[in-house]
Scaffold this active site. Structure first.
Site: not given
Length: 282
Positions: A152, A170
């Protein structure tokens, strides 16, 4: 005495079997229909949020990398309020790698988990100094080897500092991807892979910004503002949140609700108000 089971008659004189027969059965959505709906969501979100952008303040790839690591388990706003003092004292990887840990801990304390985060950002700074000549690498394989950097974080940096397309999964992206039936998975890597098959690679970075913007402003985790959502006609989860328009309007966040945004230094074209510095009023 009335009978039981399928022949039972309800209070309005309609049998359970008749009610079931009259109930409209939703036809399962085909893969093609889902892809078309997903891409239309992306197009309409682009119209709602033409100013979508990363909500972390940064001036270079190093600052974005550190800020993204610090953003774990806290808000971008709190990170933006914290990093000015950090980068003023330690503007380069070399500076941060040579810092006194206790001093770094004190500077980043507002972001929470400050001891673990200090270890991560000092570790990645040392790795940049020792292995990459003090420069943030522009490759996924290199980034994920740095302390505290997962996929991420790597995609945030690649997409916004290097222009390399990536999907940032996320908590907001995960929630909305599931609500919109783009995936049934709750595994970030699987979600990333599944969503990547729906959209052209060129859309990945901006898609991430738009979805995250929508999750933060309208489609919240606990109380989604369904009645104020511009894409209800495309949402299979409509009704999970407040559907009354006036009540839903009160749930809107940031510029959608007339409040300051998350960035102290928002990019040109952002329609909301800058966030206040740490300790400043709203």
């Amino acid at each position: 005495m009335s009978g039981e089971g399928d022949s039972a008659v309800g209070e309005h004189g309609v049998s359970k079997r008749a009610k079931a027969a009259n109930r409209k059965v939703a036809k399962p959505e085909s893969r093609l229909a889902m892809v078309r709906r997903a891409r239309r969501i992306n197009r309409e979100l682009a119209e709602v949020y033409p100013y979508a952008h990363p909500e972390l303040d940064f001036r270079n790839p190093f600052e974005l990398l550190v800020a993204t690591v610090l953003s774990a388990q806290t808000t971008d706003l709190r990170v933006n309020q914290t990093t000015p003092a950090l980068f003023a004292k330690y503007p380069t990887p070399e500076d941060l790698a040579a810092a006194v840990p206790e001093e770094v801990e004190e500077l980043i304390r507002p972001t929470g988990f400050f001891r673990a985060k200090t270890k991560s950002i000092m570790g990645l700074a040392a790795a940049l100094r020792d292995d990459f000549d003090g420069e943030v690498p522009g490759r996924l394989d290199d980034l994920v080897k740095l302390p505290g950097v997962g996929r991420k974080t790597a995609f945030v940096v690649l997409g916004n500092a290097f222009g390399v397309p990536g999907i940032t999964v996320d908590t907001h992206f995960m929630r909305l991807a599931r609500r919109w039936r783009w995936t049934e998975s709750d595994d970030p890597v699987k979600i990333e892979a599944e969503v990547a098959t729906i959209f052209p690679k060129s859309e990945w970075t901006m898609l991430s910004h738009r979805v995250i913007f929508h999750g933060r402003r309208i489609c919240h985790a606990r109380k989604p503002a369904c009645g104020a959502c511009p894409i209800t006609h495309l949402c299979p989860s409509y009704g999970e949140g407040e559907t009354d328009p006036e009540k839903a309007k009160k749930l809107l966040k940031y510029e959608m609700g007339g409040f300051p945004g998350q960035r102290l230094n928002p990019p040109a074209g952002y329609p909301g108000r800058p966030a206040p510095p740490l300790g400043g009023g709203a």
